[in-house]
Design a protein around this motif. Structure first.
Motif, PDB file in Angstrom:
ATOM      1  N   GLY A  24       0.009   5.425   1.576  1.00 59.52           N
ATOM      2  CA  GLY A  24      -1.027   6.068   2.372  1.00 59.52           C
ATOM      3  C   GLY A  24      -1.215   5.459   3.736  1.00 59.52           C
ATOM      4  N   ARG A  25      -0.205   4.702   4.213  1.00 57.55           N
ATOM      5  CA  ARG A  25      -0.302   4.105   5.539  1.00 57.55           C
ATOM      6  C   ARG A  25       0.337   5.037   6.577  1.00 57.55           C
ATOM      7  NH1 ARG A  25       2.248  -1.644   3.936  1.00 57.55           N
ATOM      8  NH2 ARG A  25       3.855  -0.138   3.289  1.00 57.55           N
ATOM      9  N   ILE A  26      -0.229   5.051   7.766  1.00 57.62           N
ATOM     10  CA  ILE A  26       0.260   5.916   8.837  1.00 57.62           C
ATOM     11  C   ILE A  26       1.571   5.364   9.383  1.00 57.62           C
ATOM     12  CG2 ILE A  26      -0.220   6.863  11.134  1.00 57.62           C
ATOM     13  CD1 ILE A  26      -3.210   6.681  10.462  1.00 57.62           C
ATOM     14  N   VAL A  27       2.579   6.225   9.426  1.00 61.03           N
ATOM     15  CA  VAL A  27       3.886   5.832   9.944  1.00 61.03           C
ATOM     16  C   VAL A  27       4.143   6.467  11.305  1.00 61.03           C
ATOM     17  CG1 VAL A  27       6.376   5.886   9.507  1.00 61.03           C
ATOM     18  CG2 VAL A  27       4.780   5.586   7.597  1.00 61.03           C
ATOM     19  N   GLU A  28       3.772   7.713  11.442  1.00 66.67           N
ATOM     20  CA  GLU A  28       4.001   8.422  12.709  1.00 66.67           C
ATOM     21  C   GLU A  28       2.785   9.289  13.045  1.00 66.67           C
ATOM     22  OE1 GLU A  28       7.619  10.646  12.520  1.00 66.67           O
ATOM     23  OE2 GLU A  28       8.760   8.985  11.653  1.00 66.67           O
ATOM     24  N   VAL A  29       2.541   9.465  14.333  1.00 67.04           N
ATOM     25  CA  VAL A  29       1.456  10.315  14.841  1.00 67.04           C
ATOM     26  C   VAL A  29       2.013  11.146  15.980  1.00 67.04           C
ATOM     27  CG1 VAL A  29      -0.826  10.399  15.904  1.00 67.04           C
ATOM     28  CG2 VAL A  29      -0.279   8.579  14.256  1.00 67.04           C
ATOM     29  N   ASN A  30       1.935  12.467  15.880  1.00 68.33           N
ATOM     30  CA  ASN A  30       2.450  13.266  16.996  1.00 68.33           C
ATOM     31  C   ASN A  30       1.390  13.385  18.098  1.00 68.33           C
ATOM     32  OD1 ASN A  30       0.670  15.278  16.148  1.00 68.33           O
ATOM     33  ND2 ASN A  30       2.207  16.900  16.148  1.00 68.33           N
ATOM     34  N   PRO A  31       1.759  13.814  19.298  1.00 68.64           N
ATOM     35  CA  PRO A  31       0.814  13.855  20.425  1.00 68.64           C
ATOM     36  C   PRO A  31      -0.416  14.718  20.165  1.00 68.64           C
ATOM     37  CG  PRO A  31       3.077  14.079  21.220  1.00 68.64           C
ATOM     38  CD  PRO A  31       3.143  14.147  19.729  1.00 68.64           C
ATOM     39  N   VAL A  44      -2.580   2.289  15.197  1.00 67.83           N
ATOM     40  CA  VAL A  44      -2.852   2.723  13.821  1.00 67.83           C
ATOM     41  C   VAL A  44      -1.623   2.631  12.932  1.00 67.83           C
ATOM     42  CG1 VAL A  44      -4.654   4.298  14.620  1.00 67.83           C
ATOM     43  CG2 VAL A  44      -2.316   5.155  14.315  1.00 67.83           C
ATOM     44  N   CYS A  45      -0.484   2.387  13.504  1.00 70.25           N
ATOM     45  CA  CYS A  45       0.749   2.350  12.719  1.00 70.25           C
ATOM     46  C   CYS A  45       0.663   1.286  11.625  1.00 70.25           C
ATOM     47  CB  CYS A  45       1.937   2.075  13.642  1.00 70.25           C
ATOM     48  SG  CYS A  45       3.537   2.320  12.837  1.00 70.25           S
ATOM     49  N   ARG A  46       1.073   1.649  10.401  1.00 74.76           N
ATOM     50  CA  ARG A  46       1.087   0.807   9.214  1.00 74.76           C
ATOM     51  C   ARG A  46      -0.300   0.490   8.678  1.00 74.76           C
ATOM     52  NH1 ARG A  46       5.797   1.493   6.795  1.00 74.76           N
ATOM     53  NH2 ARG A  46       7.479   1.474   8.339  1.00 74.76           N
ATOM     54  N   LYS A  47      -1.309   1.194   9.180  1.00 76.81           N
ATOM     55  CA  LYS A  47      -2.665   1.007   8.647  1.00 76.81           C
ATOM     56  C   LYS A  47      -2.994   2.166   7.727  1.00 76.81           C
ATOM     57  CE  LYS A  47      -4.529  -1.671  12.518  1.00 76.81           C
ATOM     58  NZ  LYS A  47      -5.585  -1.747  13.559  1.00 76.81           N
ATOM     59  N   PRO A  48      -3.765   1.927   6.651  1.00 75.52           N
ATOM     60  CA  PRO A  48      -4.142   3.009   5.740  1.00 75.52           C
ATOM     61  C   PRO A  48      -4.940   4.080   6.482  1.00 75.52           C
ATOM     62  CG  PRO A  48      -4.608   0.872   4.768  1.00 75.52           C
ATOM     63  CD  PRO A  48      -4.268   0.618   6.204  1.00 75.52           C
ATOM     64  N   ILE A  49      -4.607   5.342   6.218  1.00 72.27           N
ATOM     65  CA  ILE A  49      -5.287   6.431   6.916  1.00 72.27           C
ATOM     66  C   ILE A  49      -6.776   6.438   6.593  1.00 72.27           C
ATOM     67  CG2 ILE A  49      -4.796   8.134   5.102  1.00 72.27           C
ATOM     68  CD1 ILE A  49      -4.499  10.222   7.350  1.00 72.27           C
TER      69      ILE A  49
END
Length: 389
Positions: A24-31, A44-49
């Protein structure tokens, strides 16, 4: 799908998208997601959503052990309520092993608000139509019995009884006009009105308007005048009933908000333009129907509001009703301002239906001038007298 190609695809989406790993960790975020959720990928990368989005727990409660989900949530962000549609789908590798989840988030706040407003408008229209029809039946009976009493069907009446009967008839007629306004507003909102184009005698229409409004003007000692310019043809082609409704509402409104002075109605030609759907020889005339008064006027900052249905604008210094204010600053109570606030709304909608325009020139305490401009065709042949409205 490789990491590089996946990121390219995700970044190209016009929907907010996040990629989560199996924990449940954030790997990618689009614009789009970065903008919608005010996120920075490097932060936020690698942090739990769930630690980044406070409202994510609402999604997790419904998610359970499911790897696929679609749900509407209503988060509050910075004291403002939103509505998001959240869709979660699994991500598999080439060996069909689950490697993570793709989260798509769509802001549906405006969409849901529009749906709610449309639903509310539909309920209101149905309610008004039913109430109006239910009121019409007893009102018709009251008016019918009043006329029979007036004609002496049930015997002679004393002077006091005749005066009481007149009050009953006047009040009933007023109620009928209110009910008709409700029905007209309902039909306009539903797009159920169609124009009935035919030839009519403009002088007959104006005379009918005079007969039906003169008593209201006399009761307030107002001068009520009508003028048809010489260049206006005797016979025009258009919807006479809708034109009468427009003018009747404008004149009634002018009388209602004028305590002294005059109300004046003018009809004149304003120009000529090519008629849509005709060849170069097809033209229609534009005619203006102007209603002016010496009443309380409408402040400029309220003039855009007066065409809203069921709206009365209350202003400081003792003012009331359709954005209008007494010239001397005295108050106009609800008891003196009759109606539902539908008159100008109906006027605006009818003018639009007739492909016309309406203009207003007014200032507080300086009276008002409403000008309706309509495209009407002169009659090609004389109208038989028995068909004149």
């Amino acid at each position: 799908m490789t990491s590089i190609s996946r990121k390219t695809v995700i970044d190209s989406l016009d929907t907010a998208a996040l990629v989560l790993d199996l924990k449940g960790r954030i790997v990618e975020v689009n614009p789009v997601a970065a903008q919608l959720l005010s996120l920075k990928e490097q932060q936020v990368c690698r942090k739990p959503i769930s630690s980044i989005l406070s409202w994510w727990r609402e999604v997790e409660q419904c998610n359970g052990d499911c790897i696929e989900l679609q749900k509407d949530v209503q988060p509050t962000v910075a004291d403002k309520k939103y509505q998001y549609n959240v869709q979660i789908t699994p991500i598999w590798d080439d060996s069909e092993n689950l490697t993570g989840r793709l989260v798509l988030i769509r802001d549906i706040t405006v969409e849901r608000a529009a749906e709610g407003a449309q639903s509310l408008a539909s309920v209101r229209a149905e309610f008004l139509a039913k109430v109006s029809h239910e009121l019409r039946t007893p009102l018709t009976s009251i008016l019918g019995i009043s006329e029979m009493l007036d004609y002496g069907v049930y015997g002679p009446l004393s002077l006091e009884q005749k005066e009481a009967l007149r009050l009953i008839a006047d009040s009933s007629q007023h109620m009928v006009r209110l009910v008709n306004d409700l029905l007209e507003q309902t039909r306009l909102e539903h797009g159920a009105l169609e124009l009935d184009i035919a030839e009519f005698v403009i002088e007959d229409l104006i005379n009918r308007l005079r007969v039906n409004t003169i008593q209201g003007a006399r009761s307030k000692s107002l001068s009520l005048t009508f003028e048809i310019a010489p260049e206006v043809p005797v016979i025009l082609r258009g919807d006479a009933l809708r034109l009468y409704q427009i003018l009747r509402n404008l004149v009634d409104n002018a009388i209602k908000y004028t305590e002294k002075g005059h109300v004046k109605v003018r009809v004149f030609r304003t120009g000529q333009e090519q008629s849509a759907g005709h060849d170069t020889e097809g033209y229609v005339e534009k005619y203006a129907f102007e209603v002016s008064d010496t009443g309380i006027g409408i402040p400029k900052d309220k003039q855009t509001l007066i065409y809203e249905p069921f709206l009365r604008v209350y202003l400081p210094n003792g003012s009331n009703g359709n954005g209008k204010m007494n010239g001397n600053g005295s108050s106009v109570s609800n008891g003196h301002v009759e109606g539902f606030g539908l008159g100008l709304s109906i006027v605006k909608q009818l003018v639009t239906l007739m492909d016309g325009e309406i203009d207003l020139v007014s200032e507080s305490g300086q009276g008002s001038i409403f000008t309706v401009r309509l495209r009407l065709e002169p009659a090609t042949e004389p109208i038989p007298m028995e068909k004149a409205p």
